[in-house]
Each structure stands twice: as C-alpha cells, then as structure tokens.
Design a protein around this motif. Sequence first.
Motif, short mmCIF file in Angstrom:
data_model
loop_
_atom_site.label_atom_id
_atom_site.label_comp_id
_atom_site.label_asym_id
_atom_site.label_seq_id
_atom_site.Cartn_x
_atom_site.Cartn_y
_atom_site.Cartn_z
N LEU A 118 0.84 -1.20 0.00
CA LEU A 118 0.00 0.00 0.00
C LEU A 118 0.87 1.26 0.00
CD1 LEU A 118 -2.93 -0.79 2.47
CD2 LEU A 118 -2.66 -1.40 0.06
N ASP A 119 0.26 2.38 -0.35
CA ASP A 119 0.97 3.66 -0.30
C ASP A 119 1.44 3.93 1.12
OD1 ASP A 119 0.45 4.07 -2.97
OD2 ASP A 119 -1.20 5.48 -2.64
N ALA A 120 2.62 4.52 1.23
CA ALA A 120 3.18 4.85 2.55
C ALA A 120 2.61 6.18 3.03
CB ALA A 120 4.70 4.88 2.48
N ASN A 121 1.32 6.16 3.36
CA ASN A 121 0.63 7.32 3.92
C ASN A 121 0.50 7.09 5.41
OD1 ASN A 121 0.34 7.96 1.24
ND2 ASN A 121 -1.90 7.86 1.20
N PHE A 122 1.27 7.81 6.21
CA PHE A 122 1.26 7.50 7.64
C PHE A 122 1.61 8.73 8.47
CE2 PHE A 122 5.52 6.44 6.04
CZ PHE A 122 6.38 7.00 6.98
N LEU A 123 1.32 8.60 9.77
CA LEU A 123 1.58 9.66 10.74
C LEU A 123 2.59 9.20 11.77
CD1 LEU A 123 -2.11 10.71 11.56
CD2 LEU A 123 -0.64 11.56 9.72
N VAL A 124 3.37 10.14 12.25
CA VAL A 124 4.23 9.95 13.42
C VAL A 124 3.66 10.87 14.48
CG1 VAL A 124 6.54 10.16 14.38
CG2 VAL A 124 6.24 9.40 12.00
N ALA A 125 3.18 10.30 15.59
CA ALA A 125 2.43 11.10 16.56
C ALA A 125 2.76 10.70 18.00
CB ALA A 125 0.93 10.95 16.30
N GLU A 126 2.31 11.53 18.92
CA GLU A 126 2.55 11.28 20.33
C GLU A 126 1.60 10.23 20.91
OE1 GLU A 126 2.82 14.81 22.70
OE2 GLU A 126 4.01 15.87 21.20
N GLY A 127 0.62 9.81 20.14
CA GLY A 127 -0.32 8.80 20.58
C GLY A 127 -1.19 8.39 19.41
N VAL A 128 -2.12 7.47 19.65
CA VAL A 128 -3.03 7.03 18.60
C VAL A 128 -4.04 8.13 18.31
CG1 VAL A 128 -4.74 5.30 17.93
CG2 VAL A 128 -2.76 4.63 19.32
N PRO A 129 -4.10 8.62 17.07
CA PRO A 129 -5.00 9.74 16.75
C PRO A 129 -6.45 9.44 17.12
CG PRO A 129 -3.48 9.34 14.95
CD PRO A 129 -3.30 8.20 15.91
N GLY A 130 -7.08 10.41 17.77
CA GLY A 130 -8.47 10.25 18.16
C GLY A 130 -8.63 9.50 19.46
N LEU A 131 -7.97 8.39 19.58
CA LEU A 131 -8.09 7.57 20.79
C LEU A 131 -7.29 8.16 21.95
CD1 LEU A 131 -9.30 4.99 21.97
CD2 LEU A 131 -7.28 3.75 21.14
N GLU A 132 -6.06 8.58 21.66
CA GLU A 132 -5.17 9.09 22.71
C GLU A 132 -4.83 10.57 22.56
OE1 GLU A 132 -2.85 4.81 23.35
OE2 GLU A 132 -1.85 6.44 22.28
N ILE A 133 -4.89 11.09 21.36
CA ILE A 133 -4.57 12.51 21.14
C ILE A 133 -5.67 13.15 20.29
CG2 ILE A 133 -2.07 12.16 21.31
CD1 ILE A 133 -2.00 12.48 18.19
N THR A 134 -5.88 14.44 20.52
CA THR A 134 -6.83 15.21 19.70
C THR A 134 -6.22 16.51 19.19
OG1 THR A 134 -7.72 16.31 21.66
CG2 THR A 134 -8.82 14.28 20.95
N ASP A 135 -5.10 16.91 19.74
CA ASP A 135 -4.43 18.15 19.35
C ASP A 135 -3.56 17.87 18.12
OD1 ASP A 135 -2.90 20.44 19.08
OD2 ASP A 135 -2.22 20.48 21.15
N ILE A 136 -3.80 18.61 17.04
CA ILE A 136 -3.04 18.34 15.81
C ILE A 136 -1.55 18.61 16.00
CG2 ILE A 136 -5.03 18.76 14.33
CD1 ILE A 136 -3.77 21.46 13.56
N ASN A 137 -1.19 19.41 16.98
CA ASN A 137 0.24 19.67 17.23
C ASN A 137 0.96 18.45 17.78
OD1 ASN A 137 0.47 22.49 16.43
ND2 ASN A 137 -0.90 22.89 18.16
N LYS A 138 0.20 17.45 18.21
CA LYS A 138 0.82 16.21 18.68
C LYS A 138 1.06 15.23 17.52
CE LYS A 138 -0.60 16.56 23.47
NZ LYS A 138 -1.20 15.88 24.65
N ILE A 139 0.64 15.62 16.33
CA ILE A 139 1.05 14.90 15.12
C ILE A 139 2.36 15.52 14.67
CG2 ILE A 139 0.49 14.38 12.72
CD1 ILE A 139 -2.46 14.44 13.49
N LYS A 140 3.44 14.78 14.83
CA LYS A 140 4.77 15.35 14.59
C LYS A 140 5.14 15.37 13.10
CE LYS A 140 6.07 16.67 17.85
NZ LYS A 140 5.53 17.79 18.64
#
Length: 404
Positions: free
Chosen positions: A369-391
């Motif tokens: 699959l395409d390498a579309n991915f996030l590096v984040a401080e937690g699981v999006p939605g489940l653990e983080i909601t602040d977009i600034n925590k998506i590094k």
Amino acid sequence: MNYMIRGKKIVTVSDLKTVENGAMVIENGKIAEIGPWEKLKKRCPDMDVVDCSSYVITPSLVDCHTHLLEFAPTSLYPVTPVTHFLAAKAILFHALSSGITALGEQICGHPLCNFSKEDYQKAVLDLPLDISFATTSISIGFENLAHFTSITQSRGVTQFDLTDPVLVQMIALESDYPGENIFINATPANFTEKEVPRAGDIIYTLEELQQVVKIYHTLGKRIGAHVAGEEGIKIALEAGVDVLHHAHGITDEQIDLTANQGVEIVATPMGGTHLKPNSPEEILKFFEKEIPVSISTDSYLPPYQGTSWLPFSNQSLKGPDVLMLIAQPAMQLLKKHKYDENMILALLTNNPAKLLGKQNQFGRLEVGLDANFLVAEGVPGLEITDINKIKSVYYKGVKVIDRN
C-alpha cells in the motif's frame, strides 16, 4: 528515496494489528515490509533509518465527507471566482497539517460557484492529497427551498428537476464514490437555524427515491444519501440506498435493518442535519451490529449545540482539524468495551478508505500500500486530539508536514 522508519509502536489497522518497537521499510513510496525493529535492522543493515522510536506510527487519516472546496472558501473568506481556489488550497493544507491525506469531497452546486467537477480536480492536481469527488444534488432548507446540482453548478433547479432521469444519470456517472449523492432531507448546510427553517423537510417520495437508486445501480454505481430522522431513514432503506450519511435519529430497529441490508454509515458527531448528531453510544451500537462505519467532519460546519460529547461553546465553523476531537468520545467508549485499538482507529482510516473505494491504496499499514502515515505522540483520536501532537505526516513515503 528508500528508507526504514522506526516507531515505539506501529498501529497497522491490518491483520498485523499493533507491532511494538516496530519498523517499516519504505521503497518508492510504498510499504515494502513491516515488522519488529530488531528483525528488520538485521535484514537491512545498510538502509537509512528515520528514528521515531519515541512516537507512535499509524495510517494517516481519511475524512470521507467534507465540503472544503466548494462551500468552505465562500463561508470562510471574502473570495471571488478568481481567488476561490487560492482559499481552497489553504483549507486543504490545513487538512493535511491535521493528519488527513485523503478526502471525500462533495460537489453539490452552489449559487456563487460556477465550477465543474473538472475545475475542482484541476485545482488539486499537484497537492499531496488523495481526493475523491461525490457529485450530488442538494436541497437547502430556506423558506423557499433552494435546489442545486453538480451538473448545473451555480444555476438553481426545481424540485421536479431533481428526479429528471437524464440529470440524475449525469450526476451518477460523474460520481467517484457513494457520498452525499442525494439529499433526502433539506439540509441546514452551514447556515443558522433562523436562515433555514425548512431544514429536515423530506424532498422525495419513496417512489421517486427508488427510481433514483435504480439509475445508480443500473450504472453499476453505489449511492449515498444525506438523511436524518426515522421517516427519511425508513424510505432510504426501503429504496435500497447503499450508504447513510449522518443517519441522525436512527432507531434501534432501523440499526438492525441497516446491518441486515449491508448498508454503511458515515457518522458525523459534529452535526450536519436538523437533528442531534451521532452520539458515542449510537456509534457503539453500529459497531456491535458490525455495520461498516466511518467518522467524518462534514466540515466546515457550525457544531450542534446541546450535546454532552462536543466541547464547543459556540457555533463558529469548524474544519478538518477537529476530526480527532469529535471522534474521541466514541473511540474511548469503544475502548472501554474492549475493542482493539486497530479496529477503533479504522473509524478514521480503513473504513473511510473502503467507502472511497481506495482500500487497496491506503487506510492501513500493509505491504504494497501507499506509505501514507503519521508519526504522533499517541493514537490519533483515541489518545490525542491536538493536531500539534502529530509530529510528521507522510504521503506516498514523502514527509509533507514536519513539527519536529
């Protein structure tokens, strides 16, 4: 560029589930391998490594029901036709910076936007985003109902025109996926309650809706519908609609029917209809009945007032940056009911990718699959909601957002 990226854990949303202390090999924009870091390090000792071992890696987000290109620019900025797409690109960049790399856009027709689907496609051609377009007709709940279509663009049509077989067929042929192809209820859109007193009015009879659905199915197309309220959902299910967008006010009996008929639901916890939006408890019911469900923003929208799960104190228009925030109450409720984090994250990744017909391209972290991915401080939605925590945000293996 070929490289390996290492994470504290990789939530794949695939059969691999979560890989602790994992790594991915990226080759030519695709995922070539996923596995434990120690194993892949030994297999590829000379490969460049991006060390994100303090962070979580997940698929990037998919918002499968938005109005960012047509309605948002005129709602947010003092645009003219000359500057419309300049504003639209700024809005899309905001979505990208929020961790979203794929969108399902609705092209409804708009009194100020005499643009075709091709115009929208050309405007986004070079952006690091995958955008699918649902072409639609729309009915807006003003005192005098206003009707538009993606085909007739800024020219309004009559209610009679909405069921014209030739026009319906033209709309169906241009649609990429079962978005809000038809509005069973008049929509409030992003207007205030006073401006749209007829929001919620049912536009179609069962017989008319059945004819529209038949046209889509004869063309080999699935059809999605904006619908809310017991009566509207009843005729949607009876007519054979494939995807219920919103489904606010759905009854338990109708949830059972939806499951039995294999109908999908796009839940919009922020609003989008004349009724109270999807609650976390309702989304849990969809899960328990194994209904394919996606969570989407329907942005830009004024958030519904009077819910216990939305944190917004006013009705200022909210955009794609709140996707994680509006999804979190349902995602955390699912976690309390012992659902796996991969199944839960699918609400924002794999399920909407499937709805768009792009499940073989993105939505999961899986070889090929395409390498579309996030590096984040937690699981999006489940653990983080602040977009600034998506590094970091990666699109086809290329880093396109960097907050490190």
